[in-house]
Design a protein around this motif. Structure first.
Motif, PDB file in Angstrom:
ATOM      1  N   ASP A  18      -7.693  20.289  -9.574  1.00 55.17           N
ATOM      2  CA  ASP A  18      -7.146  20.647  -8.137  1.00 55.17           C
ATOM      3  C   ASP A  18      -8.172  19.696  -7.129  1.00 55.17           C
ATOM      4  O   ASP A  18      -8.199  20.052  -6.159  1.00 55.17           O
ATOM      5  CB  ASP A  18      -7.708  22.150  -7.893  1.00 55.17           C
ATOM      6  N   ALA A  19      -8.750  18.671  -7.856  1.00 61.12           N
ATOM      7  CA  ALA A  19      -9.360  17.737  -6.523  1.00 61.12           C
ATOM      8  C   ALA A  19      -8.145  17.102  -5.905  1.00 61.12           C
ATOM      9  O   ALA A  19      -8.652  16.631  -4.609  1.00 61.12           O
ATOM     10  CB  ALA A  19     -10.374  16.852  -7.347  1.00 61.12           C
ATOM     11  N   GLY A  20      -7.480  16.823  -6.543  1.00 63.38           N
ATOM     12  CA  GLY A  20      -6.077  16.084  -5.639  1.00 63.38           C
ATOM     13  C   GLY A  20      -6.353  14.731  -5.348  1.00 63.38           C
ATOM     14  O   GLY A  20      -6.593  14.296  -4.154  1.00 63.38           O
ATOM     15  N   PRO A  21      -6.761  13.690  -6.074  1.00 61.93           N
ATOM     16  CA  PRO A  21      -6.549  12.281  -5.963  1.00 61.93           C
ATOM     17  C   PRO A  21      -5.364  11.825  -5.426  1.00 61.93           C
ATOM     18  O   PRO A  21      -4.331  12.180  -5.687  1.00 61.93           O
ATOM     19  CB  PRO A  21      -6.728  11.540  -7.384  1.00 61.93           C
ATOM     20  N   TYR A  22      -5.694  11.055  -4.284  1.00 63.41           N
ATOM     21  CA  TYR A  22      -4.391  11.049  -3.450  1.00 63.41           C
ATOM     22  C   TYR A  22      -4.137   9.303  -2.955  1.00 63.41           C
ATOM     23  O   TYR A  22      -3.697   8.559  -3.730  1.00 63.41           O
ATOM     24  CB  TYR A  22      -4.622  11.781  -2.165  1.00 63.41           C
ATOM     25  N   GLY A  23      -5.087   8.956  -2.044  1.00 65.81           N
ATOM     26  CA  GLY A  23      -4.838   7.543  -1.817  1.00 65.81           C
ATOM     27  C   GLY A  23      -5.650   6.379  -2.481  1.00 65.81           C
ATOM     28  O   GLY A  23      -6.752   7.013  -2.966  1.00 65.81           O
ATOM     29  N   ILE A  24      -5.442   5.500  -2.774  1.00 63.32           N
ATOM     30  CA  ILE A  24      -6.026   4.161  -3.594  1.00 63.32           C
ATOM     31  C   ILE A  24      -6.181   2.824  -3.005  1.00 63.32           C
ATOM     32  O   ILE A  24      -5.040   2.610  -2.499  1.00 63.32           O
ATOM     33  CB  ILE A  24      -5.794   4.636  -5.086  1.00 63.32           C
ATOM     34  N   THR A  25      -7.214   2.516  -3.221  1.00 64.20           N
ATOM     35  CA  THR A  25      -7.286   0.843  -2.766  1.00 64.20           C
ATOM     36  C   THR A  25      -8.402   0.155  -3.435  1.00 64.20           C
ATOM     37  O   THR A  25      -9.237   0.705  -4.010  1.00 64.20           O
ATOM     38  CB  THR A  25      -7.812   0.931  -1.387  1.00 64.20           C
ATOM     39  N   CYS A  26      -8.306  -1.229  -3.715  1.00 64.67           N
ATOM     40  CA  CYS A  26      -8.979  -2.042  -4.245  1.00 64.67           C
ATOM     41  C   CYS A  26     -10.218  -2.376  -3.340  1.00 64.67           C
ATOM     42  O   CYS A  26     -10.007  -2.644  -2.052  1.00 64.67           O
ATOM     43  CB  CYS A  26      -8.575  -3.267  -4.487  1.00 64.67           C
ATOM     44  N   GLY A  27     -11.544  -2.132  -3.364  1.00 64.79           N
ATOM     45  CA  GLY A  27     -12.513  -2.209  -2.597  1.00 64.79           C
ATOM     46  C   GLY A  27     -13.230  -3.437  -2.707  1.00 64.79           C
ATOM     47  O   GLY A  27     -12.798  -4.261  -3.528  1.00 64.79           O
ATOM     48  N   PRO A  28     -14.168  -3.873  -1.713  1.00 66.93           N
ATOM     49  CA  PRO A  28     -14.549  -5.419  -1.573  1.00 66.93           C
ATOM     50  C   PRO A  28     -15.598  -5.587  -3.003  1.00 66.93           C
ATOM     51  O   PRO A  28     -15.864  -6.605  -3.025  1.00 66.93           O
ATOM     52  CB  PRO A  28     -15.281  -5.256  -0.317  1.00 66.93           C
ATOM     53  N   ASP A  29     -15.985  -4.514  -3.596  1.00 69.84           N
ATOM     54  CA  ASP A  29     -16.867  -4.695  -4.552  1.00 69.84           C
ATOM     55  C   ASP A  29     -16.333  -4.723  -5.710  1.00 69.84           C
ATOM     56  O   ASP A  29     -16.912  -4.704  -6.916  1.00 69.84           O
ATOM     57  CB  ASP A  29     -17.765  -3.576  -4.544  1.00 69.84           C
TER      58      ASP A  29
END
Length: 161
Positions: A18-29
């Motif tokens: 129930d945490a709901g992973p939602y948006g995702i992106t590649c970070g600068p690291d």
């Protein structure tokens, strides 16, 4: 008609139920950064599969969409608390309230002008926040008013810096 082979799919458990992973992106690291909309957390997944998460305050803020900013921090929308959030790759979080009550910020991206642009779903507007430095006092924010003449469109292509 010949069928194509099914590509391999891997799944990584990043949170409790129930945490709901939602948006995702590649970070600068080089890690993947994601929002957990129901837990009010920002997560980080390394290429090795290590998961770290950081609590947004309040937990019910509803972090939704996340993007890498021009300042090499991650910027995200807080739909329920009507703020724009910023997290460094070391986990330091800052939030910026929007001038419009109940704006409902949702989508966010870095624009060709080096500002962060976001949608305000509840006010039918597009907002803009400029990361001039890492402290709250040196950030400026403005909201593009609806039904007003549009500012000149930058001629730089999206994605180029």
């Amino acid at each position: 008609m010949p069928s194509s082979p099914t590509p391999p799919i891997a799944e990584f458990r990043v949170s409790g139920s129930d945490a709901g992973p939602y948006g995702i992106t590649c970070g600068p690291d080089g890690a993947l950064w994601f929002t957990m909309v129901h837990d009010g957390r920002i997560g980080r997944l390394t290429p090795d599969g290590d998961v770290t998460s950081y609590q947004v305050d309040p937990a019910a803020s509803g972090p939704s969409i996340i993007t890498t900013g021009p300042d090499d921090a991650l910027w995200f929308t807080e739909f329920r608390s009507h703020r724009i959030g910023r997290i460094t790759t070391t986990g330091s979080i800052t939030s910026f309230p929007l001038p419009t009550p109940d704006a409902g910020p949702f989508g966010i991206t870095t624009g060709p002008d080096g500002a962060l642009w976001f949608t305000e779903a509840n006010s039918d507007s597009i907002g803009r926040i400029t990361p001039r430095a890492t402290s709250r006092s040196s950030l400026s924010r403005s909201r593009a008013p609806s039904r007003q003449p549009s500012p000149p469109v930058p001629t730089t292509a999206c994605g180029s810096r």
